[in-house]
Design a protein around this motif. Sequence first.
Motif, PDB file in Angstrom:
ATOM      1  N   ILE A   1       0.842  -1.203   0.000  1.00  0.00           N
ATOM      2  CA  ILE A   1       0.000   0.000   0.000  1.00  0.00           C
ATOM      3  C   ILE A   1       0.871   1.245   0.000  1.00  0.00           C
ATOM      4  O   ILE A   1       1.854   1.317   0.731  1.00  0.00           O
ATOM      5  N   ASP A   2       0.470   2.220  -0.782  1.00  0.00           N
ATOM      6  CA  ASP A   2       1.074   3.552  -0.735  1.00  0.00           C
ATOM      7  C   ASP A   2       0.064   4.467  -0.055  1.00  0.00           C
ATOM      8  O   ASP A   2      -0.828   5.017  -0.710  1.00  0.00           O
ATOM      9  N   LEU A   3       0.170   4.607   1.253  1.00  0.00           N
ATOM     10  CA  LEU A   3      -0.781   5.437   1.986  1.00  0.00           C
ATOM     11  C   LEU A   3      -0.728   6.900   1.559  1.00  0.00           C
ATOM     12  O   LEU A   3      -1.734   7.609   1.648  1.00  0.00           O
ATOM     13  N   SER A   4       0.423   7.343   1.055  1.00  0.00           N
ATOM     14  CA  SER A   4       0.521   8.731   0.601  1.00  0.00           C
ATOM     15  C   SER A   4      -0.297   8.970  -0.672  1.00  0.00           C
ATOM     16  O   SER A   4      -0.594  10.109  -1.004  1.00  0.00           O
ATOM     17  N   ALA A   5      -0.705   7.892  -1.358  1.00  0.00           N
ATOM     18  CA  ALA A   5      -1.553   8.017  -2.547  1.00  0.00           C
ATOM     19  C   ALA A   5      -3.005   8.263  -2.162  1.00  0.00           C
ATOM     20  O   ALA A   5      -3.820   8.610  -3.010  1.00  0.00           O
ATOM     21  N   GLY A   6      -3.325   8.084  -0.889  1.00  0.00           N
ATOM     22  CA  GLY A   6      -4.665   8.412  -0.425  1.00  0.00           C
ATOM     23  C   GLY A   6      -5.437   7.238   0.138  1.00  0.00           C
ATOM     24  O   GLY A   6      -5.199   6.085  -0.201  1.00  0.00           O
ATOM     25  N   THR A   7      -6.347   7.574   1.021  1.00  0.00           N
ATOM     26  CA  THR A   7      -7.271   6.639   1.633  1.00  0.00           C
ATOM     27  C   THR A   7      -8.668   7.204   1.426  1.00  0.00           C
ATOM     28  O   THR A   7      -8.815   8.300   0.889  1.00  0.00           O
ATOM     29  N   GLY A   8      -9.683   6.457   1.860  1.00  0.00           N
ATOM     30  CA  GLY A   8     -11.031   6.944   1.627  1.00  0.00           C
ATOM     31  C   GLY A   8     -11.990   6.685   2.761  1.00  0.00           C
ATOM     32  O   GLY A   8     -11.866   5.702   3.495  1.00  0.00           O
ATOM     33  N   LYS A   9     -12.930   7.605   2.904  1.00  0.00           N
ATOM     34  CA  LYS A   9     -14.058   7.458   3.819  1.00  0.00           C
ATOM     35  C   LYS A   9     -15.314   7.835   3.044  1.00  0.00           C
ATOM     36  O   LYS A   9     -15.296   8.763   2.237  1.00  0.00           O
ATOM     37  N   CYS A  10     -16.396   7.118   3.311  1.00  0.00           N
ATOM     38  CA  CYS A  10     -17.633   7.298   2.561  1.00  0.00           C
ATOM     39  C   CYS A  10     -18.785   7.507   3.530  1.00  0.00           C
ATOM     40  O   CYS A  10     -18.732   7.059   4.675  1.00  0.00           O
ATOM     41  N   ASN A  11     -19.833   8.155   3.046  1.00  0.00           N
ATOM     42  CA  ASN A  11     -20.995   8.411   3.891  1.00  0.00           C
ATOM     43  C   ASN A  11     -22.184   7.513   3.563  1.00  0.00           C
ATOM     44  O   ASN A  11     -23.297   7.780   4.001  1.00  0.00           O
ATOM     45  N   CYS A  12     -21.980   6.424   2.802  1.00  0.00           N
ATOM     46  CA  CYS A  12     -23.095   5.508   2.526  1.00  0.00           C
ATOM     47  C   CYS A  12     -23.478   4.789   3.819  1.00  0.00           C
ATOM     48  O   CYS A  12     -22.794   4.885   4.842  1.00  0.00           O
ATOM     49  N   SER A  13     -24.561   4.057   3.792  1.00  0.00           N
ATOM     50  CA  SER A  13     -25.095   3.464   5.017  1.00  0.00           C
ATOM     51  C   SER A  13     -24.131   2.496   5.683  1.00  0.00           C
ATOM     52  O   SER A  13     -23.914   2.567   6.896  1.00  0.00           O
ATOM     53  N   ILE A  14     -23.502   1.589   4.941  1.00  0.00           N
ATOM     54  CA  ILE A  14     -22.613   0.622   5.583  1.00  0.00           C
ATOM     55  C   ILE A  14     -21.304   1.269   6.034  1.00  0.00           C
ATOM     56  O   ILE A  14     -20.788   0.953   7.104  1.00  0.00           O
ATOM     57  N   CYS A  15     -20.775   2.179   5.247  1.00  0.00           N
ATOM     58  CA  CYS A  15     -19.525   2.843   5.637  1.00  0.00           C
ATOM     59  C   CYS A  15     -19.721   3.714   6.869  1.00  0.00           C
ATOM     60  O   CYS A  15     -18.850   3.762   7.744  1.00  0.00           O
ATOM     61  N   THR A  16     -20.859   4.392   6.958  1.00  0.00           N
ATOM     62  CA  THR A  16     -21.133   5.219   8.131  1.00  0.00           C
ATOM     63  C   THR A  16     -21.270   4.350   9.377  1.00  0.00           C
ATOM     64  O   THR A  16     -20.672   4.634  10.408  1.00  0.00           O
ATOM     65  N   LYS A  17     -22.024   3.267   9.263  1.00  0.00           N
ATOM     66  CA  LYS A  17     -22.241   2.399  10.429  1.00  0.00           C
ATOM     67  C   LYS A  17     -20.976   1.671  10.868  1.00  0.00           C
ATOM     68  O   LYS A  17     -20.791   1.402  12.048  1.00  0.00           O
ATOM     69  N   SER A  18     -20.095   1.351   9.922  1.00  0.00           N
ATOM     70  CA  SER A  18     -18.877   0.603  10.274  1.00  0.00           C
ATOM     71  C   SER A  18     -17.659   1.508  10.448  1.00  0.00           C
ATOM     72  O   SER A  18     -16.570   1.013  10.723  1.00  0.00           O
ATOM     73  N   ARG A  19     -17.846   2.811  10.281  1.00  0.00           N
ATOM     74  CA  ARG A  19     -16.731   3.776  10.403  1.00  0.00           C
ATOM     75  C   ARG A  19     -15.603   3.411   9.443  1.00  0.00           C
ATOM     76  O   ARG A  19     -14.428   3.419   9.796  1.00  0.00           O
ATOM     77  N   ASN A  20     -15.968   3.090   8.225  1.00  0.00           N
ATOM     78  CA  ASN A  20     -15.026   2.669   7.202  1.00  0.00           C
ATOM     79  C   ASN A  20     -13.931   3.707   6.959  1.00  0.00           C
ATOM     80  O   ASN A  20     -14.201   4.887   6.808  1.00  0.00           O
ATOM     81  N   TRP A  21     -12.698   3.224   6.909  1.00  0.00           N
ATOM     82  CA  TRP A  21     -11.546   4.022   6.470  1.00  0.00           C
ATOM     83  C   TRP A  21     -10.661   3.036   5.739  1.00  0.00           C
ATOM     84  O   TRP A  21     -10.080   2.149   6.355  1.00  0.00           O
ATOM     85  N   SER A  22     -10.569   3.170   4.431  1.00  0.00           N
ATOM     86  CA  SER A  22      -9.892   2.145   3.646  1.00  0.00           C
ATOM     87  C   SER A  22      -8.880   2.714   2.659  1.00  0.00           C
ATOM     88  O   SER A  22      -8.897   3.888   2.337  1.00  0.00           O
ATOM     89  N   ALA A  23      -8.018   1.808   2.235  1.00  0.00           N
ATOM     90  CA  ALA A  23      -7.087   2.069   1.137  1.00  0.00           C
ATOM     91  C   ALA A  23      -7.403   1.046   0.058  1.00  0.00           C
ATOM     92  O   ALA A  23      -7.468  -0.157   0.331  1.00  0.00           O
ATOM     93  N   ILE A  24      -7.622   1.524  -1.151  1.00  0.00           N
ATOM     94  CA  ILE A  24      -7.967   0.648  -2.271  1.00  0.00           C
ATOM     95  C   ILE A  24      -6.694   0.241  -2.997  1.00  0.00           C
ATOM     96  O   ILE A  24      -5.894   1.102  -3.379  1.00  0.00           O
ATOM     97  N   ILE A  25      -6.531  -1.068  -3.200  1.00  0.00           N
ATOM     98  CA  ILE A  25      -5.372  -1.592  -3.926  1.00  0.00           C
ATOM     99  C   ILE A  25      -5.837  -2.615  -4.955  1.00  0.00           C
ATOM    100  O   ILE A  25      -6.979  -3.081  -4.913  1.00  0.00           O
ATOM    101  N   LYS A  26      -4.967  -2.961  -5.854  1.00  0.00           N
ATOM    102  CA  LYS A  26      -5.236  -4.001  -6.845  1.00  0.00           C
ATOM    103  C   LYS A  26      -5.083  -5.376  -6.190  1.00  0.00           C
ATOM    104  O   LYS A  26      -4.273  -5.549  -5.270  1.00  0.00           O
ATOM    105  N   PRO A  27      -5.810  -6.372  -6.650  1.00  0.00           N
ATOM    106  CA  PRO A  27      -5.725  -7.711  -6.050  1.00  0.00           C
ATOM    107  C   PRO A  27      -4.317  -8.293  -6.023  1.00  0.00           C
ATOM    108  O   PRO A  27      -3.964  -8.998  -5.068  1.00  0.00           O
ATOM    109  N   GLU A  28      -3.495  -7.992  -7.008  1.00  0.00           N
ATOM    110  CA  GLU A  28      -2.137  -8.547  -7.030  1.00  0.00           C
ATOM    111  C   GLU A  28      -1.238  -7.959  -5.937  1.00  0.00           C
ATOM    112  O   GLU A  28      -0.174  -8.498  -5.645  1.00  0.00           O
TER     113      GLU A  28
END
Length: 134
Positions: free
Chosen positions: A20-47
Amino acid sequence: MLKTYTGSCHCGAVRFEADIDLSAGTGKCNCSICTKSRNWSAIIKPEAFRLLQGEADLSGYEFGTKSGQHLFCRHCGIRPFGRGYVEQIGGHYVAIQVASLDDVTPDELIAAPIKYTNGRDNSWWDTPAEIRHL
């Protein structure tokens, strides 16, 4: 800077490595599941993701468009990562919950840029009007 992190659920049944390159950015969303789970994620490719143990200990949840599988440990309930496919973000992805990284430092998390998305209104590419609660 790309770095290999280790991560796990709370009880340790699920363990993984992720590049992961955290300096490339992370994300938080306001949809129902992300709000309820306090989602904070980094998106990467499966490989860039390697599940080291616990495939059989994972359970999943899908809703809406079923474009993302929200995975959680069936023992402790922690969501260390999820998988899915969204064409607009480049196809297949793994969403790493940054709170599940065992060897990330507070300074790395503080320095990681956060992009906020408006999933609540299905306007994923826009920043919500209010983000302080996310």
